[in-house]
Enzyme design. Structure first.
Site, PDB file in Angstrom:
ATOM      1  CG  ASP A 148     -44.692 -42.984  43.082  1.00  0.00           C
ATOM      2  OD1 ASP A 148     -45.530 -42.943  44.001  1.00  0.00           O
ATOM      3  OD2 ASP A 148     -44.719 -43.834  42.168  1.00  0.00           O
ATOM      4  CE  LYS A 149     -36.593 -39.205  48.048  1.00  0.00           C
ATOM      5  NZ  LYS A 149     -35.871 -39.878  49.163  1.00  0.00           N
TER       6      LYS A 149
END
Length: 305
Positions: free
Chosen positions: A143-144
């Site tokens: 994920d970011k």
């Protein structure tokens, strides 16, 4: 000229829960695109021959007709984005991904991604994958807001070799997280089924109709109502660690999507990845040290125990 619209017509099966929205059915069952994309791409929607809105509820036996536009073509451009490379050979690049870097272009993130950086770093990467490929080299995702070890492939054969290990769950992954709250035990196993939240498409939730997800956790340290945990996911579902920890009442610090009230970068780090590389008979481990944000946040808490 723009391409002609595509269309699909389906009879709603008995297994579909009555009351399912048309946009949810398009996203979750037909898997054409997300609900948010449906608002932009569906040009005509008919239910039993009559025009309806995307919010229309379906019942088994209904005949649904969907006409839609293809997604805009994403032009992948090389970008000179600094990378911390842990390992590289002719088949793979292992990167220590920083927090905030998106892995591949998607809606809302057309550039500035790890893929753009890899296209610059590996000038031949784009030519090793089919034309129009929007995720060249991507084998798995972080994920970011998650930092740490991620492996990418330089060619199709290597990507399939690595991806097969992920599919067969032959990859060992170790994460570290700082969470708010106290888990029920010093070590434990979390097992549930995860599915996308129909009320908030950015979230996932536990539910009987989701995909099986298993996480092992261990408490490493406790301090001022927080815990430092080691996490071993045995499956690789989207947001798995974030959902599982939130379900314990221990959201990851900085993860506002799953209940954290702390305004900080998310404290989740992929610190080790172990798998076989193409051409290597034995598994190889890649490690990333804890980022400075972990030590800084931990020091700011009260007394440890």
């Amino acid at each position: 000229m723009s391409a002609e619209p595509r269309s699909v017509e389906v009879r709603i099966a008995e297994q579909v829960p009555p009351g399912t929205r048309a946009d949810s059915y398009i996203a979750d069952t037909l898997r054409l695109f997300s609900r948010s994309q449906a608002r932009k791409r569906v040009t005509r929607l008919l239910l039993n021959g009559k025009p309806v809105k995307l919010s229309r509820r379906l019942v088994p036996g209904d005949l649904l007709f969907v006409e839609y536009r293809d997604a805009p073509v994403v032009e992948l451009l090389p970008e000179d984005i600094p990378l911390s490379i842990l390992y590289e050979d002719r088949n793979v690049v292992v990167v220590d991904k920083p927090v905030g870097l998106v892995v591949h272009p998607a809606a809302g993130n057309p550039s500035g991604t790890l893929v753009n950086a890899l296209l610059y770093h590996c000038s031949r990467l784009g030519g090793e994958f089919p034309e129009g490929e929007v995720r060249p080299g991507v084998v798995h995702r972080l994920d970011k807001g998650t930092s740490g070890v991620i492996i990418t492939a330089k060619n199709l054969a290597s990507r399939e070799f690595l991806a097969r290990q992920f599919r067969l769950r032959r990859v060992s992954k170790l994460y570290v997280a700082i969470v708010q709250g106290q888990p029920p035990a010093e070590a434990g196993r979390i097992e549930s089924r995860l599915a996308r939240d129909r009320r908030n498409r950015k979230r996932f939730r536990e539910g009987i109709h989701g995909k099986r997800a298993v996480t092992l956790y261990r408490v490493l340290r406790r301090k001022a109502g927080h815990c430092l945990l080691s996490l071993r996911p045995h499956t690789g579902r989207t947001h798995q660690l974030r959902v599982h920890l939130s379900s314990l009442g221990c959201p990851i610090v900085g993860d506002s999507l799953y209940g954290s009230k702390v305004r900080a970068e998310m404290m989740l780090h992929a610190c080790r990845l172990r798998l076989r590389l193409p051409g290597c008979p034995q598994a190889t481990s890649f490690r990333s040290p804890l980022p400075a944000r972990f030590a800084s946040y931990w020091r700011g808490l009260g007394s440890a125990r």
